[in-house]
Design an enzyme around this catalytic site. Structure first.
Site, PDB file in Angstrom:
ATOM      1  N   LYS A 155      43.610 -12.322  -7.329  1.00  0.00           N
ATOM      2  CA  LYS A 155      44.170 -11.810  -8.393  1.00  0.00           C
ATOM      3  C   LYS A 155      45.979 -11.698  -7.629  1.00  0.00           C
ATOM      4  O   LYS A 155      46.377 -11.921  -6.548  1.00  0.00           O
ATOM      5  CB  LYS A 155      43.662  -9.692  -8.456  1.00  0.00           C
ATOM      6  CG  LYS A 155      44.396  -9.096  -9.126  1.00  0.00           C
ATOM      7  CD  LYS A 155      44.274  -7.775  -9.461  1.00  0.00           C
ATOM      8  CE  LYS A 155      45.049  -6.685 -10.453  1.00  0.00           C
ATOM      9  NZ  LYS A 155      44.661  -5.322  -9.772  1.00  0.00           N
ATOM     10  N   CYS A 192      51.401  -9.793 -21.059  1.00  0.00           N
ATOM     11  CA  CYS A 192      50.290 -10.480 -19.843  1.00  0.00           C
ATOM     12  C   CYS A 192      48.813 -10.272 -20.852  1.00  0.00           C
ATOM     13  O   CYS A 192      48.785 -11.317 -21.785  1.00  0.00           O
ATOM     14  CB  CYS A 192      49.770  -9.065 -19.060  1.00  0.00           C
ATOM     15  SG  CYS A 192      48.863  -8.515 -17.867  1.00  0.00           S
ATOM     16  N   HIS A 242      54.928  -8.318 -15.959  1.00  0.00           N
ATOM     17  CA  HIS A 242      54.798  -7.218 -16.353  1.00  0.00           C
ATOM     18  C   HIS A 242      56.100  -6.208 -16.168  1.00  0.00           C
ATOM     19  O   HIS A 242      56.596  -6.038 -15.348  1.00  0.00           O
ATOM     20  CB  HIS A 242      54.274  -5.895 -16.144  1.00  0.00           C
ATOM     21  CG  HIS A 242      52.713  -6.198 -16.619  1.00  0.00           C
ATOM     22  ND1 HIS A 242      52.303  -5.424 -17.341  1.00  0.00           N
ATOM     23  CD2 HIS A 242      51.695  -6.958 -15.993  1.00  0.00           C
ATOM     24  CE1 HIS A 242      51.069  -5.516 -18.326  1.00  0.00           C
ATOM     25  NE2 HIS A 242      50.735  -6.125 -16.393  1.00  0.00           N
ATOM     26  N   GLU A 302      58.447  -4.239 -17.557  1.00  0.00           N
ATOM     27  CA  GLU A 302      58.438  -3.355 -17.908  1.00  0.00           C
ATOM     28  C   GLU A 302      58.041  -2.415 -16.451  1.00  0.00           C
ATOM     29  O   GLU A 302      58.135  -0.742 -16.413  1.00  0.00           O
ATOM     30  CB  GLU A 302      57.567  -2.736 -19.008  1.00  0.00           C
ATOM     31  CG  GLU A 302      56.260  -3.148 -19.099  1.00  0.00           C
ATOM     32  CD  GLU A 302      55.646  -3.973 -18.810  1.00  0.00           C
ATOM     33  OE1 GLU A 302      54.031  -3.787 -18.643  1.00  0.00           O
ATOM     34  OE2 GLU A 302      56.461  -4.958 -18.718  1.00  0.00           O
TER      35      GLU A 302
END
Length: 304
Positions: A163, A142, A235, A237
């Site tokens: 966003k 990121c 992301h 994760e």
């Protein structure tokens, strides 16, 4: 084979509860094997949460992996205790002469700031430069991917109209690429960011290759030609509730935030989000460790 972590790291209890094979330092000392040495520069505010997320993704391989956590000294964490950092983390000065098979640099909630205005920017630049000589393959996540692309290649980040927040479909540019071996034609991954790097900028940069992208979320994965630097804008994760927690936190602060897209069933925030990215997340980290760390790293780390 297990990942090797400190005996008392809080993530150990969580991971063992999920039947993930971890090994303590004491037991590892009695095994005659050279583990892969990984260092994780954790820039996220709630470090214990990120520790568990990343260790979970690194655990599903037949390799023994020795993990070391690194924090910056030019910025004092407000969400992680000094006791935790003193017990489980080290700083750059203490590892500057070390060599590692792999490194992960996490994201950080500073993406709307200019890079040079980030408190630990100078220290991060020193670490990123060091990684070129002392780490065989570095995975940037990121904001760290944006920071590294800017530092190493002069590629600037751009603000997005709104966003990039939710779970998005992606496709692999090269379906036979080892980093995506075993992936489906399309795969999902979480994103949470206000800025982006653009494919046009990447195409003009020497030594960079776009590997995966999304029609909605844009550039997702790219790497340099040697694959010693890999960049992920999302992301993989993240846990099932990470985006939900971020959404509800911002609502409680009175911020104007849209609901994460493609996340809550039927876009109903009262319903429990479904995990749709975990298998690809595990596969991505496994492929990175296998093809770009384990199979290519020198046995003698001094040869990096």
């Amino acid at each position: 084979m297990p990942i090797k972590i400190a005996d008392q790291l809080p993530a150990k209890v969580t991971l063992e509860g999920e039947n993930i094979f971890v090994i303590t330092e004491y037991r590892a000392l009695h095994q005659d094997i050279r583990p892969l040495k990984l260092v994780i520069l954790n820039l996220m505010p709630i470090k214990t949460e990120t520790e568990t997320q990343l260790l979970r993704c690194l655990s599903n391989t037949p390799l023994q992996i020795e993990i070391e956590f690194l924090h910056t000294t030019s910025y004092n964490s407000k969400n992680t205790s000094n006791a935790h950092l003193m017990t489980f983390y080290t700083n750059f000065e203490k590892i500057a002469n070390n060599h590692y098979d792999g490194m992960i640099i996490t994201g950080a909630p500073v993406e709307t700031m200019e890079f040079e205005d980030v408190a630990y920017w100078s220290e991060l630049c020193k670490i990123m430069e060091w990684s070129r000589r002392n780490v065989h393959s570095t995975l940037h996540i990121c904001w760290a991917s944006q920071a590294a692309l800017y530092y190493h290649y002069g590629i600037r980040k751009h603000p997005t109209q709104k966003k990039v927040f939710g779970i998005f479909d992606h496709y692999v540019v090269d379906k036979w690429h080892p980093l995506f071996r075993g992936f489906d034609d399309t795969f999902k991954a979480p994103h949470s960011r206000h800025t982006e790097v653009r494919a046009d900028d990447i195409s003009q940069a020497y030594n960079l290759k776009l590997l995966a992208e999304s029609d909605e979320a844009g550039v997702h994965v790219l790497a340099n030609e040697s694959y010693r630097q890999i960049f992920v804008t999302g992301h993989f994760e993240y846990d099932a509730n990470t985006l939900e927690n971020e959404y509800r936190r911002d609502i409680s602060r009175g911020l104007d935030i849209e609901m994460p897209r493609h996340y809550f069933p039927d876009d109903d925030p009262s319903r429990t989000p479904e995990v749709t990215w975990r298998s690809h997340a595990q596969l991505f980290f496994t492929n990175w460790l296998n093809y770009y760390v384990y199979q290519t790293t020198p046995y003698n780390l001094r040869d990096i």
